[in-house]
Design a protein around this motif. Structure first.
Motif, PDB file in Angstrom:
ATOM      1  N   THR A  11       0.702  -1.352   0.090  1.00  0.00           N
ATOM      2  CA  THR A  11       0.079  -0.142  -0.093  1.00  0.00           C
ATOM      3  C   THR A  11       0.778   1.165   0.046  1.00  0.00           C
ATOM      4  O   THR A  11       0.371   2.037  -0.769  1.00  0.00           O
ATOM      5  CB  THR A  11      -0.979   0.152   1.273  1.00  0.00           C
ATOM      6  OG1 THR A  11      -1.567  -1.044   0.919  1.00  0.00           O
ATOM      7  CG2 THR A  11      -1.802   1.220   1.269  1.00  0.00           C
ATOM      8  N   ALA A  12       1.840   1.166   0.709  1.00  0.00           N
ATOM      9  CA  ALA A  12       2.820   2.278   1.042  1.00  0.00           C
ATOM     10  C   ALA A  12       3.571   2.611  -0.395  1.00  0.00           C
ATOM     11  O   ALA A  12       3.845   3.789  -0.759  1.00  0.00           O
ATOM     12  CB  ALA A  12       3.712   2.427   2.215  1.00  0.00           C
ATOM     13  N   TYR A  13       4.018   1.518  -0.881  1.00  0.00           N
ATOM     14  CA  TYR A  13       4.877   1.622  -2.324  1.00  0.00           C
ATOM     15  C   TYR A  13       4.029   2.157  -3.448  1.00  0.00           C
ATOM     16  O   TYR A  13       4.244   2.947  -4.102  1.00  0.00           O
ATOM     17  CB  TYR A  13       5.050  -0.131  -2.633  1.00  0.00           C
ATOM     18  CG  TYR A  13       6.275  -0.094  -3.711  1.00  0.00           C
ATOM     19  CD1 TYR A  13       6.551   0.823  -4.456  1.00  0.00           C
ATOM     20  CD2 TYR A  13       7.095  -0.947  -3.826  1.00  0.00           C
ATOM     21  CE1 TYR A  13       7.645   0.775  -5.234  1.00  0.00           C
ATOM     22  CE2 TYR A  13       8.044  -1.467  -4.726  1.00  0.00           C
ATOM     23  CZ  TYR A  13       8.328  -0.402  -5.471  1.00  0.00           C
ATOM     24  OH  TYR A  13       9.404  -0.484  -6.299  1.00  0.00           O
ATOM     25  N   LEU A  14       2.632   1.481  -3.521  1.00  0.00           N
ATOM     26  CA  LEU A  14       1.813   2.297  -4.421  1.00  0.00           C
ATOM     27  C   LEU A  14       1.359   3.885  -4.252  1.00  0.00           C
ATOM     28  O   LEU A  14       1.431   4.524  -5.088  1.00  0.00           O
ATOM     29  CB  LEU A  14       0.493   1.431  -4.565  1.00  0.00           C
ATOM     30  CG  LEU A  14       0.433  -0.149  -4.956  1.00  0.00           C
ATOM     31  CD1 LEU A  14      -0.959  -0.648  -4.643  1.00  0.00           C
ATOM     32  CD2 LEU A  14       0.936  -0.031  -6.308  1.00  0.00           C
ATOM     33  N   ARG A  15       1.467   3.900  -2.982  1.00  0.00           N
ATOM     34  CA  ARG A  15       1.157   5.488  -2.635  1.00  0.00           C
ATOM     35  C   ARG A  15       2.407   6.275  -2.952  1.00  0.00           C
ATOM     36  O   ARG A  15       2.531   7.497  -3.759  1.00  0.00           O
ATOM     37  CB  ARG A  15       0.950   5.894  -1.085  1.00  0.00           C
ATOM     38  CG  ARG A  15       0.742   7.205  -0.724  1.00  0.00           C
ATOM     39  CD  ARG A  15       0.347   7.340   0.478  1.00  0.00           C
ATOM     40  NE  ARG A  15      -0.606   6.219   1.251  1.00  0.00           N
ATOM     41  CZ  ARG A  15      -0.335   5.403   2.047  1.00  0.00           C
ATOM     42  NH1 ARG A  15       0.844   5.063   2.673  1.00  0.00           N
ATOM     43  NH2 ARG A  15      -1.340   4.358   2.517  1.00  0.00           N
ATOM     44  N   ARG A  16       3.663   5.780  -2.945  1.00  0.00           N
ATOM     45  CA  ARG A  16       4.877   6.298  -3.216  1.00  0.00           C
ATOM     46  C   ARG A  16       5.211   6.687  -4.697  1.00  0.00           C
ATOM     47  O   ARG A  16       5.606   7.708  -5.125  1.00  0.00           O
ATOM     48  CB  ARG A  16       6.034   5.360  -2.978  1.00  0.00           C
ATOM     49  CG  ARG A  16       7.324   5.489  -3.463  1.00  0.00           C
ATOM     50  CD  ARG A  16       8.167   6.700  -2.727  1.00  0.00           C
ATOM     51  NE  ARG A  16       9.562   6.899  -3.072  1.00  0.00           N
ATOM     52  CZ  ARG A  16       9.846   7.390  -4.125  1.00  0.00           C
ATOM     53  NH1 ARG A  16       9.105   8.617  -4.651  1.00  0.00           N
ATOM     54  NH2 ARG A  16      11.299   7.981  -4.608  1.00  0.00           N
ATOM     55  N   ILE A  17       4.272   5.717  -5.558  1.00  0.00           N
ATOM     56  CA  ILE A  17       4.680   6.097  -6.927  1.00  0.00           C
ATOM     57  C   ILE A  17       3.307   6.784  -7.496  1.00  0.00           C
ATOM     58  O   ILE A  17       2.988   6.830  -8.936  1.00  0.00           O
ATOM     59  CB  ILE A  17       4.812   4.758  -7.680  1.00  0.00           C
ATOM     60  CG1 ILE A  17       3.793   3.681  -7.664  1.00  0.00           C
ATOM     61  CG2 ILE A  17       6.144   4.241  -7.314  1.00  0.00           C
ATOM     62  CD1 ILE A  17       3.973   2.369  -8.656  1.00  0.00           C
ATOM     63  N   GLY A  18       2.240   6.997  -6.750  1.00  0.00           N
ATOM     64  CA  GLY A  18       0.954   7.780  -7.108  1.00  0.00           C
ATOM     65  C   GLY A  18       0.201   6.616  -8.004  1.00  0.00           C
ATOM     66  O   GLY A  18      -0.529   7.023  -8.645  1.00  0.00           O
ATOM     67  N   ALA A  19       0.098   5.466  -7.229  1.00  0.00           N
ATOM     68  CA  ALA A  19      -0.549   4.457  -8.231  1.00  0.00           C
ATOM     69  C   ALA A  19      -1.941   4.224  -7.359  1.00  0.00           C
ATOM     70  O   ALA A  19      -2.128   4.386  -5.958  1.00  0.00           O
ATOM     71  CB  ALA A  19      -0.077   3.238  -8.350  1.00  0.00           C
ATOM     72  N   ALA A  20      -3.256   3.789  -8.121  1.00  0.00           N
ATOM     73  CA  ALA A  20      -4.141   3.325  -7.230  1.00  0.00           C
ATOM     74  C   ALA A  20      -4.155   2.065  -6.628  1.00  0.00           C
ATOM     75  O   ALA A  20      -2.915   1.517  -6.664  1.00  0.00           O
ATOM     76  CB  ALA A  20      -5.532   3.308  -8.411  1.00  0.00           C
ATOM     77  N   GLY A  21      -4.995   1.498  -5.885  1.00  0.00           N
ATOM     78  CA  GLY A  21      -4.907   0.414  -5.038  1.00  0.00           C
ATOM     79  C   GLY A  21      -4.734  -0.799  -5.735  1.00  0.00           C
ATOM     80  O   GLY A  21      -4.923  -0.564  -7.297  1.00  0.00           O
ATOM     81  N   PRO A  22      -4.617  -1.916  -5.366  1.00  0.00           N
ATOM     82  CA  PRO A  22      -4.285  -3.062  -6.062  1.00  0.00           C
ATOM     83  C   PRO A  22      -5.255  -3.487  -7.105  1.00  0.00           C
ATOM     84  O   PRO A  22      -6.758  -3.227  -6.697  1.00  0.00           O
ATOM     85  CB  PRO A  22      -4.233  -4.241  -4.899  1.00  0.00           C
ATOM     86  CG  PRO A  22      -3.670  -3.357  -3.609  1.00  0.00           C
ATOM     87  CD  PRO A  22      -4.456  -2.033  -3.731  1.00  0.00           C
ATOM     88  N   ALA A  23      -4.712  -3.824  -8.212  1.00  0.00           N
ATOM     89  CA  ALA A  23      -5.664  -4.205  -9.350  1.00  0.00           C
ATOM     90  C   ALA A  23      -5.201  -5.472  -9.947  1.00  0.00           C
ATOM     91  O   ALA A  23      -4.193  -6.006  -9.419  1.00  0.00           O
ATOM     92  CB  ALA A  23      -5.827  -3.052 -10.470  1.00  0.00           C
TER      93      ALA A  23
END
Length: 262
Positions: A11-23
């Protein structure tokens, strides 16, 4: 490759790169994550010139890239990105490559870490080569592949190996054998300590921007947009630290200096 990141870290990694939640693991998601990573996580060798040991321990990589918002070189960037993709359900294989010099000379074994992702076809994923492709490159496609950052070609090199070319220039030779992250420890050590490694020749930090790149090399701030290039000398540690903060979004408690290569 088994997932090595827990839910909170993903979750923190996706937030770091500005991505949406897991898909779901689709090509569209892979392309989006690849491009976002390049635009938010810099390619840099600052640890070498800050006296920080570079380790391939997953927890250390997550701390550096996610929590401290730093970047790294191929073993770090592709190493951690591969764990993210695996945690999101992608089928990921780590592959070793050797860079190809302008004279055709091959780099050391385990010179570079590349990811292979299997969907309906195999894709080469590389967010750790500096200037390279914006999107994954089709591993088994025989013709030229147009990308926002050039035209790529995957060419048979014999013995199951392939050469990856960008705009007609060979970039690296890729081996077919699956690897684990620990296989790259010797290459990681060599690149952060050998006088023959270009990473020990001076600090650099670079990242994609809209239409170009921003780079700090030594004491110079370099911006490129298309064919335009500007270069500014940063006067002293305060300006250097401010530039790292404003351009790349991380704080340094001191500026990197040339590593001792004696």
């Amino acid at each position: 490759m088994p997932a090595e990141l827990d839910h909170d870290t993903v979750t923190a990694y996706l937030r770091r790169i500005g991505a949406a939640g897991p898909a779901g693991p689709t090509l569209a998601v892979l392309r989006d994550l690849h491009a976002r990573h390049l635009r938010t996580v810099p390619f840099e060798n600052l640890s070498i010139h800050l006296g920080e040991p570079i380790t391939l321990d997953p927890a250390a990589l997550a701390d550096k890239i996610i929590r401290r918002r730093r970047g790294g070189f191929c073993y770090e960037l592709n190493g951690l990105f591969g764990m993210l993709l695996a945690a999101l359900g992608f089928r990921v294989t780590r592959l070793a490559a050797r860079t190809i010099g302008a004279d055709g000379t091959l780099g050391i074994p385990f010179d570079h870490l590349v990811l292979q992702v299997e969907l309906d076809e195999r894709w080469l994923v590389d967010v750790g080569f500096g200037r390279h492709s914006t999107h994954p490159v089709g591993r088994d496609r025989t013709g030229p592949q147009d990308d926002p950052d050039g035209t790529f070609l995957v060419q048979d090199a014999g013995a199951g190996e392939v050469d990856v070319l960008r705009d007609g220039e060979p970039q690296y030779r890729l081996e077919p054998r699956p690897r684990v992250l620990a296989d790259f420890r010797a290459g990681c050590w060599w690149h952060q300590s050998s006088p023959e490694s270009h990473f020990t020749h001076g600090p650099t930090c670079s990242m994609y921007t809209a239409g170009g790149r921003v780079t700090i090399s030594g004491d110079r701030l370099i911006r490129t947009t298309g064919a335009d290039r500007t270069e500014t000398v940063l006067a002293g540690p305060a300006e250097l630290r401010a530039a790292y903060r404003s351009e790349f979004g991380f704080e340094l408690d001191r500026v990197p200096v040339l590593a001792n290569r004696a």
